[in-house]
Structures are given as structure tokens and as C-alpha cells.
Scaffold this active site. Structure first.
Site, PDB file in Angstrom:
ATOM      1  N   ASP A  99       0.717  -1.249   0.016  1.00  0.00           N
ATOM      2  CA  ASP A  99       0.014  -0.499   0.450  1.00  0.00           C
ATOM      3  C   ASP A  99       1.066   1.333   0.206  1.00  0.00           C
ATOM      4  OD1 ASP A  99       1.062  -0.177   2.559  1.00  0.00           O
ATOM      5  OD2 ASP A  99      -1.144   0.571   3.362  1.00  0.00           O
ATOM      6  N   GLU A 140       7.428   3.462  -0.729  1.00  0.00           N
ATOM      7  CA  GLU A 140       8.391   2.744  -0.328  1.00  0.00           C
ATOM      8  C   GLU A 140       9.009   1.376  -0.716  1.00  0.00           C
ATOM      9  OE1 GLU A 140      10.733   4.824   1.926  1.00  0.00           O
ATOM     10  OE2 GLU A 140       9.854   6.296   1.751  1.00  0.00           O
ATOM     11  N   THR A 141       7.415   0.432   0.066  1.00  0.00           N
ATOM     12  CA  THR A 141       8.020  -1.119  -0.035  1.00  0.00           C
ATOM     13  C   THR A 141       7.490  -1.437  -1.668  1.00  0.00           C
ATOM     14  OG1 THR A 141       6.633  -1.007   2.399  1.00  0.00           O
ATOM     15  CG2 THR A 141       6.843  -2.679   1.132  1.00  0.00           C
ATOM     16  N   CYS A 184      -5.680   4.378  -0.117  1.00  0.00           N
ATOM     17  CA  CYS A 184      -6.988   4.567   0.615  1.00  0.00           C
ATOM     18  C   CYS A 184      -7.501   5.034   1.709  1.00  0.00           C
ATOM     19  CB  CYS A 184      -6.647   2.674   0.954  1.00  0.00           C
ATOM     20  SG  CYS A 184      -6.977   2.123  -0.638  1.00  0.00           S
TER      21      CYS A 184
END
Lengths: 338, 68
Positions: free
Chosen positions: A125, A128-129, A182
Site C-alpha cells: 500500500d 517505499e515498499t 485508500c
């Protein structure tokens, strides 16, 4: 059970040979939220051999309208998503070896977690990841099927499908200070399913060895807008993530988020690398509807969110008060900043 | 002069005050976002966002979002 996949095998581009390839596939799903739920269910029903699904979060009431693997009982029991996902996916298809892992994916563990899989399905979400996973998948030499969605809008981009195609780092010239999430602009379930469906269609083409051109694609189910851009020309010769001399910067400590628990203060400090620039006023405006007690000045944005006092400083530090848990703090940051 | 373009697959009547790509991004509230812009099948570099938009141009814009 032999007829289980007959309708899928009847689909000529897959056929019996394709089904054998699907059965051999070992898939890493990064995130068990909305895209992770939807993508995992499709892949498990399709009969892949193995699925590992990782997530750091627990199931909440606000997840149930779109995260299709979960039930009210899961919320009542406060189950971690990875645990409930493993249970539900195994009930859907006991042929598939499903492993749910409750973990915060970071630069320290990402390679160990992904090693041994044939591909990575993006269901995280935050950006960065995604950049971390982009580097990890490139280092391991496996494709990364990016997907993201908010509101009624979603985008997909399969990475590592062809030699000489750009990676996520190539096409993101600068790190966004903030992306829509979201938790700031909401989301409807149709775009989740649509985005996951596009990702999974590309995954099925890849594992059944059907050549296809990796494109950056988007759809907005509310406006009818759609775009499909061949981004091959955006490949950067000296990209630190995918060139011959790649250094995989997001796997290194310098380009990753630092976390610190501030002793005796019930506070976690998150520090982003200096390459990520923060624009305080747009950030404050974007979270206005999701938080309370919002104030901002040239130095910081402060607010309350889910019972936590949050302060974001212009130099790229966020203080999350009311917790000593780093994962909780990272989770809140991802929800507000993307 | 009235300009009608194709924007992300849909017919789009250009507002009179929008002259170039940068102004279109501003009008669409995408100026602060990370975007990829394709104009008449070519990807535009950021320093080409001052290109004027003409009648019947085809523009595709994809912006990055965080959720999932």
C-alpha cells in the site's frame, strides 16, 4: 479432481501444458490487503503450486468492503491478515501450498522472504515498499507485477518481463513526496478487482510463457478513463536498480526508512531518506478529511489519527505518539503518506 | 479556438485557459503527483510539459497512487 481445471485448460492459450506450468509456479504476494486478497484468490483457484503471502496488519471493519478473503469473525478475533488469508486460501484450494507470514517487509528481510519464488505480485500500500520490492526482485532476477489502486482508479506495470525494459525506479524520476492512499481518498472494490485481474492475467501469461509487451496501464472505473503507455523508452542506462552496475539502493540502509522507539515517550520516530522530499501544505490538505486537530506551519504538520498524535517534520521525520510499536507506526505512515 | 482532444481514451473539450501540458496537469489536479504523460504516442520529458496542446491531440496520463 482431474476436471478441476478443465475450463481453464480449455482456454486455448493455456491448454494442458499451460496448466502444468501454472502448477509449478511459486508466487510471492506482497501484502494481504485488497489487491492481495483478490490476486491471491485468483491464483489459488487457478491452481498454482505454492503461494507465500505476507502482511504486517490485522483485519479491521474498514477492510471488509473490499478485502474479499475476510469475514466479520476475523475482525472480531483480531486475526492478522496473513493468518486469515492462509486459512481461507487453503480452504479454497487444498492443492496449493499456502503460507501466510505476519511480517513487516523491510530491507533487512525482503531478500530472504522472496528467495525461492518465481515472481512477486505487488499488493502493498505504499511506494517505499514497492521500490524496495522492485530492487529485491531485480536482484533475485524474478519479475515484479506492480499494481496499485485508490478511489476508482488503478494502475499496473509488470517489471522484469523483457530485457531492456525499464524498472519502477527508471520511470519514477523522483520519489513522490506523497501518493494518494485508500485512507485519504477512499477506494471502491470494483477497481481492486480490476487491478488485481490485470496483474493476474499478466502473471498467467508469464508463467505459461506467452510473450507480451509490458505496458504501464491505468483505468478509472468511475470516469471511464483508461491509458496504456509503452514505456520502453524510459529505461535509464545508468539506473541504480536495474542497470548492469546496479547497486539496488533501496536494499541499502541509506535509502530506507529508519525507525526508532523514543524511550519513555510512547512514541516511534520514522525517518525517510533525504531523497524523499516532503511538501507539507499538499500533505496537510490531502489528509484533512481523514484526521482531526490538524495544524500546519512552515516546519511541520500535526494531527490526530486513530487515537495517535502524528507530527510530520519538513526534514522527513514523523513522530507517531501513543505507541512503542514500530510496525504500527509504519502502518499509519503508509496509510497517510502512501 | 475550440480544441477537442482525446484524453485517456475519452473525448475532452479543452478549457480555454489551458494552453500546455503543465497547465492541463494543474487543471486535472495532477501537478503535485508523479505522472507519466504520453502525447501523440510519444512520452514527454518533464521539460517538455510546456508544449502547447492542439486540437485533436491524443494525450494519455498515468499518475502513481499508493493504495493497494
Amino acid at each position: 479432481m482431474s476436471e478441476r481445471y478443465s475450463r481453464q485448460e480449455l482456454f486455448a492459450p493455456i491448454g494442458e501444458d499451460g496448466q502444468i506450468q501454472i502448477r509449478k509456479a511459486s508466487i510471492f504476494i506482497l501484502g494481504a490487503g485488497a489487491l492481495g486478497s483478490s490476486g491471491a484468490e485468483m491464483l489459488v483457484r487457478a491452481g498454482v503450486g505454492r503461494v507465500t503471502i505476507v502482511d504486517r496488519d490485522i483485519i479491521e471493519w474498514t477492510n471488509l468492503h473490499r478485502q474479499q478473503l475476510y469475514t466479520e469473525q476475523d475482525v472480531i478475533e483480531q486475526l492478522p491478515k496473513a493468518v486469515a488469508a492462509e486459512k481461507r486460501l487453503t480452504a479454497i484450494n487444498s492443492d496449493v501450498a499456502v503460507t501466510g507470514i505476519v511480517v513487516d517487509v523491510t530491507q533487512q528481510n525482503v531478500l530472504d522472504l522472496m528467495t525461492g519464488h518465481d515472481l512477486v505480485l505487488d499488493a502493498t500500500d505504499n511506494i517505499e515498499t514497492r521500490l524496495l520490492a522492485n530492487d529485491a526482485a531485480l536482484k533475485l532476477g524474478i519479475p515484479f507485477f506492480m499494481g496499485a489502486c485508490v478511489g476508482s482508479y488503478g494502475l499496473t506495470f509488470p517489471i522484469g518481463i523483457q530485457d531492456n525494459q525499464p524498472c519502477l525506479h527508471c520511470i519514477l524520476e523522483t520519489l513522490p513526496s506523497q501518493t494518494l492512499t485508500c485512507d485519504t481518498v477512499g477506494v471502491i472494490s470494483p477497481i481492486v478487482v480490476t487491478t488485481a485481474a490485470r496483474q493476474v492475467a499478466d502473471v498467467l501469461k508469464y508463467i505459461t510463457r506467452i510473450p507480451f509487451e509490458p505496458k504501464l496501464e491505468s483505468a478509472d472505473l468511475w470516469t471511464g478513463d483508461r491509458a496504456s503507455i509503452g514505456v520502453a523508452s524510459m529505461k535509464k542506462a545508468g539506473c541504480p536498480s536495474c542497470s548492469e552496475n546496479a547497486v539496488y539502493p533501496f536494499l541499502s540502509a541509506r535509502e530506507s526508512m529508519k525507525t526508532a522507539v523514543l524511550c519513555g515517550r510512547d512514541t516511534v520516530q520514522l525517518s525517510w531518506p533525504t531523497s524523499r522530499k516532503f511538501e507539507l501544505i499538499p500533505f496537510a490538505e490531502s489528509i484533512r478529511g481523514s484526521v482531526s486537530k490538524l495544524i500546519h506551519n512552515p516546519h511541520l504538520v500535526a494531527c490526530e489519527y486513530n487515537g495517535h498524535r502524528i507530527v510530520l517534520f519538513r526534514d522527513g521525520r514523523m513522530l507517531v505518539h501513543g505507541t512503542k510499536d514500530v510496525v504500527t507506526a509504519r502502518n499509519i505512515a503508509a496509510r497517510l503518506l502512501g | 479556438m475550440k480544441r477537442t482532444i482525446e484524453l485517456n481514451g475519452n473525448r475532452y473539450d479543452m478549457p480555454a485557459e489551458v494552453g500546455n501540458v503543465q497547465e492541463l496537469l494543474g487543471h486535472l489536479e495532477l501537478a503535485e503527483r508523479i505522472v507519466i504523460v504520453e502525447m501523440n504516442r510519444d512520452i514527454l520529458a518533464k521539460d517538455a510539459y510546456d508544449l502547447p496542446i492542439n486540437d485533436r491531440d491524443q494525450i494519455e496520463i498515468i499518475h502513481f497512487v499508493g493504495g493497494g
